[in-house]
Scaffold this motif. Structure first.
Motif, short mmCIF file in Angstrom:
data_model
loop_
_atom_site.label_atom_id
_atom_site.label_comp_id
_atom_site.label_asym_id
_atom_site.label_seq_id
_atom_site.Cartn_x
_atom_site.Cartn_y
_atom_site.Cartn_z
N SER A 10 -19.40 -24.99 -41.70
CA SER A 10 -20.10 -25.57 -42.93
C SER A 10 -19.83 -25.22 -44.16
N GLN A 11 -19.86 -26.58 -45.19
CA GLN A 11 -19.19 -26.42 -46.24
C GLN A 11 -20.19 -26.34 -47.40
N LYS A 12 -19.52 -25.73 -48.47
CA LYS A 12 -20.03 -25.64 -49.92
C LYS A 12 -18.93 -26.81 -50.85
N HIS A 28 -23.83 -28.65 -57.50
CA HIS A 28 -23.34 -27.77 -55.75
C HIS A 28 -24.92 -27.78 -55.20
N SER A 30 -24.60 -28.37 -50.01
CA SER A 30 -24.03 -27.59 -48.80
C SER A 30 -24.23 -28.78 -48.09
N GLU A 32 -23.18 -29.61 -42.97
CA GLU A 32 -22.99 -28.70 -41.76
C GLU A 32 -22.80 -29.92 -40.90
#
Length: 276
Positions: A10-12, A28, A30, A32
């Motif tokens: 997972s990345q923000k 913003h 996220s 996955e």
């Protein structure tokens, strides 16, 4: 590997909207993705993406695609000349045929019936457009359609006597009710290109073999007052033998090429695994 769970990450991320009413606004979200990135990919700094709501729909690639298309057209015209221009024209006509048939279609249309008509038109436009109207073209066209009918008939026969395939992994299906028809159409369209390629190559090669050997020598010997019966008895068997041997060589080229290419691909995969 079968039986093992694939790793998920997972990345923000933070991005800036480049167009629309909210242009310039910072957002913003996220993402996955899995280790293989088969269904969802990892995004990097500087990537341009399409955003819908709070999620990413896909990478923006239209600029790169237009550039690649321009390079492809330039290379085709420069390298192949008239053939390149004909290739571009036939591709354009085929795209128009595809669009016309499917723009008229609706949810009740028979996809397989539409594709049956499309592949015939694709084959005619492509072969006649690139090779002109001659015996080699008609031989390649007839061969293509016959082989296509043969393999699709075999596919239908086998599929009726085996367990139904699992179509859940097919892309772009959505919630359609006829995934078997979509798979049938996919095989039909993808098989057409491969079959046409081989049919054209074999028809052209056999034409060269037959035309460059048997017919010219036959005419030369008759012109030198050699009797027809003598030619048939003494020379035709040798020419036919050469013709058959070279024809068998052409036919064997296909499976042998596939076998050798598969070996090279497996070796390259093993080297990559060792390097990892």
């Amino acid at each position: 590997t079968r039986g093992t769970a694939e790793k998920k990450y997972s990345q923000k991320m933070q991005g800036i909207i480049l167009n629309g009413e909210k242009k310039g606004k910072t957002v913003h979200f996220s993402n996955e993705y899995t280790y293989t990135e088969m269904l969802k990919q990892k995004y990097h700094k500087g990537d341009k993406v399409f955003v819908s709501g709070s999620g990413i729909k896909g990478v923006k690639r239209d600029t790169e695609l237009v550039m690649l298309l321009g390079i492809l057209i330039f290379v085709l015209v420069e390298a192949a000349g008239r053939k390149g221009i004909l290739t571009i024209i036939t591709v354009g006509i085929n795209i128009m045929i595809f669009a016309v048939f499917f723009l008229k279609a609706d949810n009740t249309s028979n996809v397989v019936a539409i594709c049956n008509k499309i592949v015939i038109l694709f084959a005619i436009v492509t072969l006649v457009g690139l090779n002109g109207v001659n015996k080699k073209t008609w031989a390649a066209l007839l061969s293509t359609l016959c082989v296509l009918v043969l393999i699709m008939g075999m596919f239908d026969l086998v599929i009726r006597h085996v367990q139904e395939l699992d179509y859940s992994t097919m892309e772009y299906l959505g919630s359609i009710d006829n995934p078997d028809d979509m798979f049938h159409a996919e095989i039909l369209l993808s098989g057409l290109g491969a079959i046409m390629d081989v049919a054209v190559a074999i028809a052209a090669a056999l034409g060269e073999i037959f035309g460059s050997g048997l017919i010219p020598t036959f005419l030369i010997r008759m012109n030198n007052d050699i009797r027809f019966v003598t030619i048939v008895k003494l020379y035709i068997p040798c020419e036919l033998c050469r013709f058959l041997v070279e024809s068998i060589g052409i036919v064997w080229t296909i499976p042998v090429s596939i076998f050798i290419t598969t070996i090279f691909m497996k070796l390259s995969v093993k080297k990559r695994r060792k390097s990892c």
